[in-house]
Design a protein around this motif. Sequence first.
Motif, short mmCIF file in Angstrom:
data_model
loop_
_atom_site.label_atom_id
_atom_site.label_comp_id
_atom_site.label_asym_id
_atom_site.label_seq_id
_atom_site.Cartn_x
_atom_site.Cartn_y
_atom_site.Cartn_z
N LYS A 19 0.86 -1.18 0.00
CA LYS A 19 0.00 0.00 0.00
C LYS A 19 0.90 1.23 0.00
CE LYS A 19 -3.64 2.06 2.90
NZ LYS A 19 -4.35 1.93 4.19
N HIS A 38 1.21 -3.21 -7.05
CA HIS A 38 1.18 -2.47 -5.78
C HIS A 38 -0.11 -1.63 -5.71
CE1 HIS A 38 5.11 -3.57 -4.32
NE2 HIS A 38 5.64 -3.31 -5.51
N GLU A 39 -0.60 -1.46 -4.52
CA GLU A 39 -1.82 -0.67 -4.31
C GLU A 39 -1.43 0.80 -4.15
OE1 GLU A 39 -5.53 -0.11 -1.14
OE2 GLU A 39 -4.02 -1.68 -0.80
N ILE A 54 -2.38 4.14 -3.44
CA ILE A 54 -3.56 4.77 -2.83
C ILE A 54 -3.64 6.27 -3.13
CG2 ILE A 54 -3.78 3.06 -1.01
CD1 ILE A 54 -2.37 5.00 0.89
#
Length: 311
Positions: free
Chosen positions: A2, A24-25, A27
């Motif tokens: 994250k 991958h996150e 955000i």
Amino acid sequence: MKLIFMGTPDFAAVILKKMIEVGHEVIAVVTQPDKVKGRGKEMSFPPVKEVALEHNLKVYQPTKVREPDFVQKIREMQPEVIVVAAFGQLLPKELLDIPPYGCINVHGSLLPKYRGAAPIQYSIIDGEKETGITIMYMDVKLDTGDMILQKSLTIAPDETGGSLHDRMAVLGADLLAEALDQIKEGTAKRIPQDDSKATYVKIIDKSMGNIDFSLSAEQIERLIRGLNPWPSAFTHLDGKTLKLWVAQVEDTDVKAEPGEVIEIRKDAIVVMTGKGALILKELQLEGKKRMSADAFLRGYSLSKGTKLGRN
């Protein structure tokens, strides 16, 4: 992982794409404010913002990342890691302390050499034979943090700032992906930099491109390559700006003033320097397109003895 991604130019955009690609996150994306560009005064987005919008990512463009409200906003997002690549602002300690895995920077040199804003261009201008990417933990100073991974890259004899930039961006993206895997697995190293070997480079500006013909032909040729495509090396001809895009170095016994045209060839213009001759192969006169020397000579009457530069 994250992560929050911070970056601005094309170099960073390539790396952001890789982070999305490997899963991958992301955000949030943080980039510099939009700028007015061109004669039409149209608003231009940073390349990183364009990539973020294409992937429906949340974008923030703070004037200063150290503002308390923005720091709090990042804190509330609870990123595991913050990734930084050519962002354009130093991160304060309040931001650096937020992610549990730290803030990771992708730097375009083999640190501790070439700390600073323009390592890619300077590696060519200074005549380096190799350069590379360093993935590092960030601290409050400029490019001084512990290193995680490094990988070198050979600089080709005809390398330009643009071609090296593109190769370095791909290498940086791949090496960052590897480093993040190591960080997640707990196997990432922390390698301190040797500050006694550190060198620093300043920001590139347009005035750097103004050619001093008293320098050697070799130095000038490297400057031309290093500043290609931006901001470009230039001189003046009959009061107009003359950009130089491709040149070669040649030994000569001719006695002439630096900047003086000593020979006109079918496909080249030969100019005297402080040491050796500079063979101009591609150039661009103010208001005209970039062209080969032979095309330029077909449309412009240039004679031996002409002096380049401001008189």
